[in-house]
Each structure stands twice: as C-alpha cells, then as structure tokens.
Design an enzyme around this catalytic site. Structure first.
Site, PDB file in Angstrom:
ATOM      1  N   ASP A   1      17.224   5.314 -22.531  1.00  0.00           N
ATOM      2  CA  ASP A   1      17.049   5.574 -21.096  1.00  0.00           C
ATOM      3  C   ASP A   1      18.311   5.391 -20.268  1.00  0.00           C
ATOM      4  O   ASP A   1      18.281   5.576 -19.051  1.00  0.00           O
ATOM      5  CB  ASP A   1      15.908   4.730 -20.525  1.00  0.00           C
ATOM      6  CG  ASP A   1      16.162   3.233 -20.653  1.00  0.00           C
ATOM      7  OD1 ASP A   1      17.263   2.842 -21.090  1.00  0.00           O
ATOM      8  OD2 ASP A   1      15.252   2.453 -20.311  1.00  0.00           O
TER       9      ASP A   1
ATOM     10  N   CYS B   1      -4.954  13.080 -14.646  1.00  0.00           N
ATOM     11  CA  CYS B   1      -5.331  12.313 -13.452  1.00  0.00           C
ATOM     12  C   CYS B   1      -6.552  12.884 -12.732  1.00  0.00           C
ATOM     13  O   CYS B   1      -7.394  12.124 -12.235  1.00  0.00           O
ATOM     14  CB  CYS B   1      -4.159  12.249 -12.468  1.00  0.00           C
ATOM     15  SG  CYS B   1      -2.796  11.212 -13.046  1.00  0.00           S
TER      16      CYS B   1
ATOM     17  N   CYS C   1      -1.598   0.032  -5.264  1.00  0.00           N
ATOM     18  CA  CYS C   1      -0.216  -0.392  -5.004  1.00  0.00           C
ATOM     19  C   CYS C   1      -0.167  -1.235  -3.729  1.00  0.00           C
ATOM     20  O   CYS C   1      -0.450  -0.740  -2.636  1.00  0.00           O
ATOM     21  CB  CYS C   1       0.698   0.817  -4.867  1.00  0.00           C
ATOM     22  SG  CYS C   1       2.429   0.359  -4.569  1.00  0.00           S
TER      23      CYS C   1
ATOM     24  N   CYS D   1       8.942  -0.398  -3.819  1.00  0.00           N
ATOM     25  CA  CYS D   1       8.421  -0.716  -5.148  1.00  0.00           C
ATOM     26  C   CYS D   1       8.767  -2.155  -5.549  1.00  0.00           C
ATOM     27  O   CYS D   1       9.929  -2.577  -5.467  1.00  0.00           O
ATOM     28  CB  CYS D   1       8.994   0.262  -6.168  1.00  0.00           C
ATOM     29  SG  CYS D   1       8.418  -0.035  -7.854  1.00  0.00           S
TER      30      CYS D   1
ATOM     31  N   CYS E   1       6.544  -4.861 -12.238  1.00  0.00           N
ATOM     32  CA  CYS E   1       5.165  -4.796 -11.761  1.00  0.00           C
ATOM     33  C   CYS E   1       4.412  -3.804 -12.634  1.00  0.00           C
ATOM     34  O   CYS E   1       4.916  -2.720 -12.929  1.00  0.00           O
ATOM     35  CB  CYS E   1       5.117  -4.360 -10.296  1.00  0.00           C
ATOM     36  SG  CYS E   1       3.449  -4.124  -9.642  1.00  0.00           S
TER      37      CYS E   1
ATOM     38  N   CYS F   1       0.088  -0.470 -11.170  1.00  0.00           N
ATOM     39  CA  CYS F   1      -0.342   0.927 -11.227  1.00  0.00           C
ATOM     40  C   CYS F   1      -0.694   1.363 -12.634  1.00  0.00           C
ATOM     41  O   CYS F   1      -1.383   2.376 -12.831  1.00  0.00           O
ATOM     42  CB  CYS F   1       0.720   1.846 -10.615  1.00  0.00           C
ATOM     43  SG  CYS F   1       2.266   1.927 -11.537  1.00  0.00           S
TER      44      CYS F   1
END
Length: 379
Positions: A136, A190, A200, A215, A242, A245
């Site tokens: 990444d 979704c 969130c 975020c 986090c 989500c």
C-alpha cells in the site's frame, strides 16, 4: 497466446499465490484507471486533510503501466486480519480501542516477504515474465484494481467488501507482463443499507466518500497536533484507528478463517492498558511497541489518544494517571489530560484542574491555563 493458455496460466498463478500464504487472489487486465480522476478531485477538494504524501506521484496512479511499462495484468492478493468468531482477544481497556489490523506486528514486512515468494515463483514458472510488487505504499489505486480483479466491491464506507470475507482484509499486488484471463468483478453489496454512514460518530462518511478531516483514523494516526474537541467527543474508546464502519457492516457479522500469526497480539503486549500507555516508562514502551503500526503517531500522539479515551470512558480510576501526566507531560499532552479530567468530572478531577490552573498563574503556561479554564469555566 490462446484464450485457453491465458486461462490456464491465470489458474496457475492464483494457485502459486495461495500456496505462498495469501487467502484470496484475483486477476485484472491492465488499463488506465477508472477512479483516478475521482481520486484527483478528492485531493483537490482537500478531503485528504494534510496527508501530503497522497498528493505525490499523482500521475503514476492513473495507469499502472507507468510503474511497469510491460505490464499486461495485475495480480491482486488479500489476507484477512480479523480472527474467527470465538477466537481469543487481548483483554484490558487499551486493545478494544486499537484497529484490528494494528494489534499485531506491522504487516508490511510480512506482506513483502510473501509477495517476494509469489514473484519469484511466477518468474520461475514463466521465464521471461517481468513483475513488480506493490504494497500500500506504492502509487497504485489498489482498491480499484482489487475490485476489477473480483476481490470485492466498493462499499459505502469506502472499504472493499467481499461476499464471504467482509472487509477486514489487506491488499497487495503484482504487476505482470503476462496476458491473463481476468476474474469477474463483484456486484454492489451495499444496496439500500446505510449502517456504516449512520454509525460514524464524527460524520466522516457520505456514500462511497470519506472526509479525512472528520475521520477518527486520521486524527489518531496521521495527525501530530491537538485533536479538536468536537472530534474528541466522537472518538470514544479509540486510541489508534477506528473500526466502527466495519464492525456494523452486515458482511462482517461472522468472520471466517484463521488469523495469521503476524496479526495476532503477542503475549508481551497483551497486558498493555491505557494508564500504562499514558504514564509508562518511555524506553520500555518504545521497546514493547517497536515493529508495530502503533508507533505511527509517535509515542506522544498515542499518549494523547489514550488521554482522550480515558476522558470519554469517564472512569474515576483514570484520575490518578491523568493527574500524573498533567503534571509531567508536554504542553499538548497536558491540554488533552485537562480535557479528560473535565470529562470525568469528579470532585477530585475538578480540584486537580483548579490547582493546575492556579499553579500556571504563578508559572505561566498560557496553553495549559487556557485548557483548564475552558474545561472548568471561569474560576
């Protein structure tokens, strides 16, 4: 090369990848990026906050062939990083606030080793093949290529969703000079679901878009300065990253598969707690956290995050370590400890803040005095 040869070679390459430790493998045909312009607009609109490294090498992201001109296919690979339901988890008040991918050692080294084995095996099996490995850190829009390779569909939380593996997985890629039969993409998963958007706590998400400046992962990992009070409120228990989500996503309701060793929390770190992170010996902490993603925000940032979590958890037992850090910490850490003590709000916490504010009037520290006063109101 015939159609049957391209298909047979693709099967062989996926077999090699799975044999080297990756859990899923898919292939996409090289071409210009279809999400590159949207990514560029996202940068132009400042949605990346101050993560300047995302602005670099923008032109390279538009077509993987800028990284390997002979490339004809992208081999996309995935490894899961969440344990199956019922697996042991580290206990204590620190680890629930650490994103799951960061609870073990830094995955980059393990990925590069596995990716190197895949590359070497492919080059040996297909003489003359050119290959370039990407994790990444490379200027590659890897979620796009993984989606085109059938490893998942873009979710409204901006993660890639797989119909059996959910979204708790990490990606790696090999650019190959071979023409291979690609995998079919995964359809949207979704539908009308908005659980991630609704959950969130800082409003960072709109469908298929993330605002980094709101975020929790950005603030707890990338940011090096004070965290705004309105973000602190939403951080809850989180001290590094986090997963909210992802945790609420229906596709993550029942994790499957075995957790690879590099993602497991070793015994030497399983007993870390918030108080120990906030006030523990710096040399010992650095030694225990070496080789983990947890040092990304630096020790100062991790301690800042721990103070905020203590304030949000509102446990009176945290007053003593917060008071210790308020006494000896840096100005930034003291500001966040003052905020946390104000959130706990016991008589002891308020008295500590009052004394700190009075001392600061004798030995001026305008930033700390301001933090205490803002928490308590006029004295």
């Amino acid at each position: 090369m015939s159609v049957s040869d391209r298909s047979r070679h693709a099967d062989r390459i996926r077999e090699i990848a799975l044999g080297c430790g990756f859990q899923r493998a898919g292939i996409a045909t090289i071409g210009p990026s279809v999400t590159g312009r949207a990514f560029a607009r996202w940068i132009e609109e400042g949605a990346h906050a101050d993560m300047g490294y995302l602005e670099r090498h923008a032109e390279l992201r538009m077509d993987p062939r800028t990284l390997l001109p002979s490339a004809r296919s992208v081999l996309c690979l995935a490894i899961d990083y969440v344990p199956a339901t019922g697996s042991g988890e580290p206990s204590g008040d620190f680890w629930p606030g650490v994103a799951r991918y960061a609870r073990g050692n830094d995955y980059h080294a393990a990925f590069r080793e596995k990716l190197g084995k895949v590359k070497d095996s492919i080059v040996e099996a297909f003489p003359g093949c050119e290959a370039r490995a990407c994790v990444d850190t490379a200027p590659l829009l890897e979620r796009e290529w993984a989606a085109r390779a059938g490893l998942g569909a873009f979710g409204k939380n901006t993660n890639l969703l797989h119909p059996t593996a959910g979204s708790f997985f990490l990606l790696a890629e090999l650019l190959l000079s071979l023409e291979l039969t690609p995998n079919l993409p995964v359809a949207d998963l979704c539908g009308d679901c908005t659980r991630c958007l609704d959950a969130c706590p800082t409003g960072a998400l709109t469908p298929y878009r993330l605002e980094s400046s709101r975020c929790i992962s950005y603030w707890t990992i990338e940011n090096r300065s004070d965290i705004p009070p309105e973000i602190r409120e939403g951080m809850g228990k989180w001290v590094f990253g986090c997963d909210i989500c992802q945790e609420v996503c229906p596709w993550n309701s029942d994790p499957v598969g075995d957790l690879l060793g590099e993602f497991a929390t070793p015994p030497s770190r399983r007993d870390l707690d918030l108080a120990g992170v906030l006030c523990g010996d710096e040399v010992e902490l650095r030694s225990r956290l070496r080789g983990t993603p947890l040092m990304r925000p630096k020790l100062e940032g991790l301690r800042r995050n721990a103070a905020i979590a203590m304030g949000n958890l509102r446990n009176p037992g945290y007053v003593e370590p917060l008071a210790e850090a308020l006494e000896s910490g840096s100005p930034m850490l003291r500001r966040h400890c003052a905020w946390a003590l104000g959130k706990i709000g016991t008589a002891e916490a308020k008295e500590i803040l009052r004394q700190a504010d009075l001392r600061d009037r004798v030995e001026p520290d305008p930033e700390q005095s301001s933090a205490a006063s803002a928490t308590l109101g006029p004295l």
